[in-house]
Structure formats: C-alpha cells, structure tokens
Design a protein around this motif. Structure first.
Motif, PDB file in Angstrom:
ATOM      1  N   GLU A   1      -7.023  47.948  58.753  1.00 16.55           N
ATOM      2  CA  GLU A   1      -7.059  48.955  57.700  1.00 16.55           C
ATOM      3  C   GLU A   1      -7.065  48.294  56.326  1.00 16.55           C
ATOM      4  O   GLU A   1      -6.302  47.346  56.071  1.00 16.55           O
ATOM      5  CB  GLU A   1      -5.849  49.883  57.804  1.00 16.55           C
ATOM      6  CG  GLU A   1      -5.854  50.987  56.763  1.00 16.55           C
ATOM      7  CD  GLU A   1      -4.575  51.809  56.772  1.00 16.55           C
ATOM      8  OE1 GLU A   1      -4.248  52.385  55.718  1.00 16.55           O
ATOM      9  OE2 GLU A   1      -3.906  51.870  57.812  1.00 16.55           O
ATOM     10  N   GLU A   2      -7.910  48.781  55.460  1.00 16.94           N
ATOM     11  CA  GLU A   2      -7.986  48.244  54.111  1.00 16.94           C
ATOM     12  C   GLU A   2      -6.650  48.429  53.395  1.00 16.94           C
ATOM     13  O   GLU A   2      -6.114  49.525  53.309  1.00 16.94           O
ATOM     14  CB  GLU A   2      -9.099  48.965  53.346  1.00 16.94           C
ATOM     15  CG  GLU A   2      -9.354  48.422  51.958  1.00 16.94           C
ATOM     16  CD  GLU A   2     -10.495  49.135  51.264  1.00 16.94           C
ATOM     17  OE1 GLU A   2     -10.372  49.401  50.059  1.00 16.94           O
ATOM     18  OE2 GLU A   2     -11.505  49.441  51.945  1.00 16.94           O
ATOM     19  N   GLY A   3      -6.114  47.335  52.872  1.00 22.66           N
ATOM     20  CA  GLY A   3      -4.842  47.375  52.161  1.00 22.66           C
ATOM     21  C   GLY A   3      -3.633  47.143  53.051  1.00 22.66           C
ATOM     22  O   GLY A   3      -2.532  46.912  52.560  1.00 22.66           O
ATOM     23  N   ARG A   4      -3.848  47.188  54.378  1.00 18.28           N
ATOM     24  CA  ARG A   4      -2.722  46.944  55.295  1.00 18.28           C
ATOM     25  C   ARG A   4      -3.127  45.923  56.356  1.00 18.28           C
ATOM     26  O   ARG A   4      -2.734  46.016  57.510  1.00 18.28           O
ATOM     27  CB  ARG A   4      -2.256  48.242  55.953  1.00 18.28           C
ATOM     28  CG  ARG A   4      -1.810  49.303  54.968  1.00 18.28           C
ATOM     29  CD  ARG A   4      -1.195  50.489  55.679  1.00 18.28           C
ATOM     30  NE  ARG A   4       0.212  50.287  55.959  1.00 18.28           N
ATOM     31  CZ  ARG A   4       0.950  51.145  56.666  1.00 18.28           C
ATOM     32  NH1 ARG A   4       0.407  52.234  57.166  1.00 18.28           N
ATOM     33  NH2 ARG A   4       2.230  50.927  56.890  1.00 18.28           N
ATOM     34  N   GLU A   5      -3.949  44.971  55.937  1.00 20.47           N
ATOM     35  CA  GLU A   5      -4.367  43.934  56.874  1.00 20.47           C
ATOM     36  C   GLU A   5      -3.162  43.114  57.343  1.00 20.47           C
ATOM     37  O   GLU A   5      -3.024  42.815  58.522  1.00 20.47           O
ATOM     38  CB  GLU A   5      -5.388  42.996  56.215  1.00 20.47           C
ATOM     39  CG  GLU A   5      -6.658  43.700  55.730  1.00 20.47           C
ATOM     40  CD  GLU A   5      -6.578  44.066  54.264  1.00 20.47           C
ATOM     41  OE1 GLU A   5      -5.445  44.253  53.761  1.00 20.47           O
ATOM     42  OE2 GLU A   5      -7.630  44.165  53.611  1.00 20.47           O
ATOM     43  N   TYR A   6      -2.319  42.766  56.384  1.00 21.05           N
ATOM     44  CA  TYR A   6      -1.158  41.926  56.693  1.00 21.05           C
ATOM     45  C   TYR A   6      -0.216  41.981  55.496  1.00 21.05           C
ATOM     46  O   TYR A   6      -0.577  41.574  54.406  1.00 21.05           O
ATOM     47  CB  TYR A   6      -1.622  40.489  56.961  1.00 21.05           C
ATOM     48  CG  TYR A   6      -0.519  39.482  57.135  1.00 21.05           C
ATOM     49  CD1 TYR A   6      -0.183  38.595  56.112  1.00 21.05           C
ATOM     50  CD2 TYR A   6       0.178  39.392  58.333  1.00 21.05           C
ATOM     51  CE1 TYR A   6       0.810  37.647  56.277  1.00 21.05           C
ATOM     52  CE2 TYR A   6       1.181  38.443  58.510  1.00 21.05           C
ATOM     53  CZ  TYR A   6       1.491  37.583  57.492  1.00 21.05           C
ATOM     54  OH  TYR A   6       2.474  36.651  57.655  1.00 21.05           O
TER      55      TYR A   6
END
Length: 490
Positions: free
Chosen positions: A429-434
C-alpha cells in the motif's frame, strides 16, 4: 557561512546498507529493501523478497474504499478459436465425402463461409450462420470439403457430444460472394489483494545497555558484548523469514461475494489475505504432484511454460527448490543418460584421480532447454530449513533424510513484460510499505533501534517497544508461465 551538523565516517571494508543507515542517507522503506537483499543474497533465505522488494520490483497501490486492499490487472488471453459440438442433428448416413450434415453447436462462435476443423482433422465448410435453438444451442450446416473416405473412427471422434472443433480460414467462390462477420474478444481481468503485518519487540528496564559474556562481531570488524544489537538482528531475520514464506503460501480470503470473513476479535476489523505463489498457481491449474521425477515430465512442464507466453519469450525462468528436488533432478538426468548408453562420458566426469587419492561424484544442476537457454536449479534455504521445513523435521515428515518440503520445485517466470515491468512484483500500500516506530516508557532505548533516548515518554511503565508495520503481497501478471511441483508419497 557556518556548517551545521557532524560529518560521519565509516572505515568498514565493504559498503553496505548499514553504512548508509549510519550516515542517515536512506529512508526506512529503502532500508528495509536493502537489508532484505543484504541478508538474503548469500543464504537464499528470502528469494522472493530479494528478487522483488530487494531489487526494486515493487508496485504500490492506493488503499481504496476505506480499507479495500484488492487490485485488478488486465490479462490478454489467446484468441479463442474453438467451439463444442452438442449433438449431430442429421442421420449418420449424411457423413460422407462432399456430404452436408446439420449439427448443433453450444454457441454461435463459428462464422459463415469459414472452415470447421473436426477433432480428426477433417475439414468442413460452414454454410450458414448459426440458428438459435430452444435449448441454447445453434444449428449449423457443414459440408465436407474432401473426397477422402471417412472412417468410422473419425465419425465417432468428431460427432460425439462435447467434441471440440476449431474455426479455420474462410473459403468462397470466385465471383458473387457476400461478406461475413468476425468475432470479438475482450481482455480478461485478474484480482488479488495485499495484507498487513505488524511485529513488536518489547524490552523492560535497562536491557538496552546490558552486556553479556559473549563477544559479537560488528559490521566495522570489531567486537562488542552488547546484547540488543544481536537480538535485533535475529528478530529482523526471523521477521523476514515469516514474511517470505507468507508470500509463497498466503491464501486469498474473499468469498465469491467479495466478503472477508476473517475478523480481528479485538477490533472487529476485517483482515485481508492475498493469494501467494502457491495459491495463484493452483488457481490457474499450474500445480501438480509427483512421486518419481522423470526427464520426460520435466520437459513437458518446460514446454508448457514456454507455450503459454503470449507477449514475448520467457527470458528469466528460475527453478527454486530444496536439496531433495535437486537430488531427484540429478537422478532423472542420470537415468536418462544411462538409457542412452552414456556410461563412458558419465564415468570420465564422475571419477577423478589425484595421485593416490580418488574422488567420486558430480551432480547435474543445469539443463539446456529446447530453445537453447540454460535453466539453473537454484537451491533455496526456505525449502530445506524454513518454517514449514522445520515443522516437517520435528513431525517426522521426512523422505531420504530430508523434509518433504525439500522436494518441492517452483518454476517462476521473472521476465520483463512488454509493459516494462517484471512479471512478478512485490505489492504494497502506498504510504504503508514499511513503517517503524518506538513506543517509549522509562526503559532505556538500545542504540540499535536507531533513535535518540530523549526525555519525552508515552508510557509510565519501565518498558519500551520497537514496532514495525507494513503491507505486502505478491503479483504475477502472467501466472501461466510459472509452475509448482510437490512430492506426494504413496
């Protein structure tokens, strides 16, 4: 002018992600990818993470509809050229050279003036557009275009219910012909979804500064006895090992209505799970089990993989397996070579003498395919020592000294597609990669957490927690060019 900040130095022999982290030159997402590559490239513990996330083959997706992690992509299937026969309407006596028969087909895919190619290979001209019946079929008139005798075997094969006929070229008279029509075919779509993960490392008291009576090697070549750097490295390796296997074995968890039934009992929120490699390949029928590996079966799988590529040739096919499959692969080639009487060549390469010492043994791990490309057998740690492998060892699910998982083999097509992207990609997910964060109480933070131990607290207790949260999934644009084999013991 005044320079602000402190210049940092690193005297380590090798440039790696740890140096960049020390210099504050990479963000957490990049750090995660680099460490995955750094820790996975030698041990092959994380083949998918290394070849996708570790090398930048990543696709980010925006979260949709307040939590929907599904995504779709277009699939270009081969053009359809077949139709099934429902029944023969005419009497069998009409099946003769230059004869005309009436048949009922399951649909109206066949076109007036074109050729209908029977399962036996016999060719018939389609004399009309299909006429709809009350049972959902279409009546066609076919005229035989050959004067050759028609055998009883051909009649039985061609006009049995469910027989598959093919659509061939049109054929018309030299004058006064009329036009016909064409069939249209759209793209297909596939869907998958990514899921979320979270890992926590909690400490209490002064654990961040504790030393032990063991000296650990450091990246810069020295030694130190602080415990937490070692524990954090082991935690990171275990975390990646779990996430790696999840990419291979995760199962898609929406039902036919798109509903996720798996819920977190504490929050009541749905928990999305995407299809991993095994689930994807089972869905397209590219999964089989075997008890004895033969070279003929191996060749059939290779042929199937190359035959299913539409946009370009398979250029980067990797065979991932355990030591067990590698052994069976070697035995299959040896058996084939012995059948062809290659005894002298095998002996010359297998038995070596060095003075009074002799050595015996050489093993096949490469295979030249029919298109001239070389397929290399890549033994990966996961199938021999991963989580499922360790479970099999402890449970006694062994064969010839190795866990059953060691005999699995996965052919994966990593080829670059015509769209400029890898066939297999890491999805998040964009913004929640890591994302990394620290929940700080009164406990001292270890330097290995990479955060200053300030005075601002978020808990009154003498504790602290290192939190990692992210999203991940695997996407295979064209799964028909990959294949999975599992050992099934009788």
């Amino acid at each position: 002018m005044r320079e602000i900040g402190t210049v940092k130095f690193d005297s380590n022999q090798y440039t790696d992600a740890n140096m960049l982290l020390n210099f504050d030159l990479i963000d957490p997402v990049k750090l995660n990818r680099n460490l995955t590559y750094l820790w996975g490239k030698d041990s092959d513990k994380y083949p998918l993470l290394t070849l996708t996330e570790g090398q930048g083959a990543v696709t980010t997706k925006v979260k949709l509809n307040g939590g929907d992690t599904q995504y779709t992509w277009e699939i270009a299937p081969r053009q359809r050229v077949t139709s099934r026969l429902k029944k023969l309407v005419s009497d069998k006596s009409a099946i003769q050279p230059y004869g005309t028969v009436e048949v009922e087909m399951e649909d109206n895919w066949f076109i007036y003036q074109h050729t209908a190619i029977a399962p036996s290979g016999m060719q018939w001209r389609i004399q009309n557009e299909g006429i709809a019946t009350s049972t959902g079929g279409y009546i066609y008139r076919f005229t035989n275009m050959s004067g050759a005798p028609i055998s009883a075997d051909a009649v039985a094969k061609d006009f049995i219910s469910g027989a598959i006929w093919a659509l061939g070229a049109s054929t018309i008279p030299g004058s006064k012909s009329d036009g016909n029509r064409s069939n249209n075919q759209s793209f297909s779509k596939a869907t998958n979804q990514y899921g979320y993960y979270r890992f926590s490392k909690e400490i209490a008291g002064n654990m961040g500064n504790k030393v032990v009576n063991i000296a650990f090697d450091t990246a810069s070549g020295g030694e130190r006895s602080l415990w937490m750097p070692y524990e954090m490295k082991m935690w990171e390796i275990m975390r990646r090992e779990m996430l790696e296997e999840d990419l291979w074995f995760s199962e898609y968890n929406r039902d036919s209505n798109g509903i996720i039934h798996l819920k977190d009992e504490k929050t009541g929120e749905a928990i999305p799970r995407g299809a991993g490699v095994l689930d994807i390949l089972k869905a397209v029928g590219n999964y089989e089990t075997y008890s004895v590996l033969t070279l003929n079966r191996f060749d059939r799988i290779i042929t199937r993989i190359f035959d299913n590529r539409i946009d370009s040739t398979v250029e980067e096919l990797v065979l991932y397996c355990g030591k067990g499959f590698a052994r069976m692969f070697n035995d299959a080639i040896y058996y084939d070579a012995r059948l062809k009487n290659y005894f002298v060549t095998l002996g010359d390469n297998e038995i070596k003498s060095d003075g009074e010492m002799m050595s015996y043994g050489k093993y096949f791990n490469r295979y030249k395919m029919f298109n001239g490309k070389i397929l290399t057998v890549k033994i990966v740690d996961m199938f021999d020592h991963g989580i499922r492998a360790r479970r099999d060892r402890e449970a006694g699910n062994m064969y010839q000294g190795l866990p059953i998982t060691s005999y699995s083999a996965v052919f994966l097509d990593h080829t670059m597609g015509s769209n400029g992207e890898r066939n297999i990609k890491f999805v998040c997910e964009e913004g929640r990669e890591y994302k990394v964060g620290v929940y700080k109480g009164m406990a001292e933070l270890p330097a290995s957490w990479g955060l200053a131990s300030g005075t601002q607290l978020s808990d009154t207790k003498d504790i602290a927690s290192y939190e990692v949260l992210g999203s991940q999934g695997i996407n295979i644009d064209n799964p028909t060019t990959s294949f999975w084999l599992d050992l099934a013991l009788n």
